[in-house]
Design a protein around this motif. Structure first.
Motif, short mmCIF file in Angstrom:
data_model
loop_
_atom_site.label_atom_id
_atom_site.label_comp_id
_atom_site.label_asym_id
_atom_site.label_seq_id
_atom_site.Cartn_x
_atom_site.Cartn_y
_atom_site.Cartn_z
N GLU A 116 64.36 4.50 -17.46
CA GLU A 116 63.93 4.20 -18.82
C GLU A 116 62.43 3.89 -18.86
OE1 GLU A 116 66.66 3.12 -17.36
OE2 GLU A 116 68.34 3.37 -18.75
N ILE A 117 61.97 3.14 -17.87
CA ILE A 117 60.54 2.81 -17.81
C ILE A 117 59.72 4.07 -17.58
CG2 ILE A 117 58.77 1.60 -16.47
CD1 ILE A 117 60.89 -0.63 -16.01
N ALA A 118 60.16 4.92 -16.66
CA ALA A 118 59.44 6.17 -16.39
C ALA A 118 59.37 7.04 -17.65
CB ALA A 118 60.09 6.93 -15.25
N LYS A 119 60.47 7.10 -18.36
CA LYS A 119 60.49 7.88 -19.61
C LYS A 119 59.49 7.31 -20.61
CE LYS A 119 63.65 9.76 -23.04
NZ LYS A 119 65.03 9.79 -23.53
N SER A 120 59.42 5.98 -20.68
CA SER A 120 58.50 5.34 -21.63
C SER A 120 57.03 5.58 -21.30
CB SER A 120 58.78 3.84 -21.73
OG SER A 120 58.28 3.15 -20.61
N ALA A 168 52.80 4.43 -14.40
CA ALA A 168 54.07 4.07 -13.76
C ALA A 168 53.89 2.85 -12.84
CB ALA A 168 54.61 5.26 -12.97
N VAL A 169 52.77 2.78 -12.14
CA VAL A 169 52.48 1.63 -11.28
C VAL A 169 52.40 0.36 -12.12
CG1 VAL A 169 50.74 0.54 -9.81
CG2 VAL A 169 51.37 2.92 -9.43
N ASP A 170 51.64 0.42 -13.21
CA ASP A 170 51.48 -0.76 -14.06
C ASP A 170 52.83 -1.20 -14.64
OD1 ASP A 170 48.75 -0.75 -13.57
OD2 ASP A 170 48.27 0.36 -15.39
N ALA A 171 53.60 -0.22 -15.12
CA ALA A 171 54.90 -0.55 -15.72
C ALA A 171 55.86 -1.12 -14.68
CB ALA A 171 55.49 0.71 -16.37
N GLY A 172 55.86 -0.58 -13.48
CA GLY A 172 56.72 -1.11 -12.42
C GLY A 172 56.34 -2.53 -12.02
N ALA A 173 55.04 -2.76 -11.89
CA ALA A 173 54.56 -4.10 -11.54
C ALA A 173 54.92 -5.10 -12.64
CB ALA A 173 53.05 -4.07 -11.30
N ASN A 174 54.78 -4.69 -13.89
CA ASN A 174 55.14 -5.58 -15.01
C ASN A 174 56.64 -5.88 -15.02
OD1 ASN A 174 52.51 -5.76 -15.92
ND2 ASN A 174 52.73 -4.08 -17.37
N ALA A 175 57.46 -4.89 -14.70
CA ALA A 175 58.91 -5.08 -14.68
C ALA A 175 59.31 -6.07 -13.59
CB ALA A 175 59.62 -3.75 -14.48
N ALA A 176 58.62 -6.05 -12.47
CA ALA A 176 58.93 -6.96 -11.38
C ALA A 176 58.58 -8.40 -11.72
CB ALA A 176 58.20 -6.54 -10.11
N ALA A 177 57.60 -8.57 -12.60
CA ALA A 177 57.14 -9.91 -12.97
C ALA A 177 58.10 -10.60 -13.94
CB ALA A 177 55.75 -9.81 -13.58
N LYS A 178 59.00 -9.83 -14.55
CA LYS A 178 59.91 -10.42 -15.55
C LYS A 178 61.05 -11.17 -14.91
CE LYS A 178 58.78 -7.08 -19.09
NZ LYS A 178 59.20 -5.96 -19.88
#
Length: 178
Positions: A116-120, A168-178
């Motif tokens: 879902e994140i990759a799609k976004s 994708a890197v930024d979104a993945g890093a942000n997802a890990a912080a949640k």
């Protein structure tokens, strides 16, 4: 310090690529590194996994039965490899394809809906980079800056893909912080 990471999923998910990128990033930071890929005869759609060993001393053997960390991109990989992860390690779960937990309470398990994140961010094929970035942000095995540089280098022959992968890197890093 020695950390062993098993990346596992279906062939075609970019499992071997993200293992290679992490190994490259660790090497850039001066660590000893081993990267051992493995995949079934089916390749795309079959099983694929790799082990990355990162150490601050020579690595005795690149073959690891019990990794410290697991990045599971599909259910069969979580079922097969979660029991082998060492106590205190990290289990990353691609919650886009996995709707169950490892059943471990002695590890840091976290779920990220990578597809879902990759799609976004613009392309489902960046799901592996989302997963890698989330795992690196959580584990802190290498710096995010080194990771970004190695991803840029990996995609240097396809420069049009670099902006997507940086998102994708930024979104993945942000997802890990949640």
């Amino acid at each position: 310090m020695q950390s062993e990471i098993k990346f596992a999923g279906f062939g075609g998910q970019g499992i071997l690529l993200i293992g290679k990128i992490l190994a490259h990033a660790a090497m850039e930071e001066g660590y000893e590194v081993a990267w051992v890929p493995s995949y079934g005869p089916e390749m795309r759609g079959g099983t694929a996994y790799c082990t990355v060993v990162i150490a601050d001393r020579p690595i005795g053997s690149p073959i690891i039965k019990n990794p410290l960390h697991l990045v599971a991109m599909n259910g069969p990989s979580l079922e097969k490899f979660a029991p082998t992860v060492k106590k205190g390690g990290i289990i990353f779960v691609n919650s886009s394809l996995i709707n169950f937990a490892s059943g471990r309470d002695d590890v840091d398990e976290f779920n990220v809906p990578v597809m879902e994140i990759a799609k976004s961010v613009g392309n489902m094929r960046a799901a592996n980079i989302v997963a890698l970035a989330a795992f690196v942000a959580r584990s802190k095995l290498v710096s995010m800056e080194t990771l970004r540089n190695c991803i840029k280098e990996e995609f240097s022959n396809k420069p049009k893909l670099i902006p997507l992968n940086m998102k994708a890197v930024d979104a993945g890093a942000n997802a890990a912080a949640k």
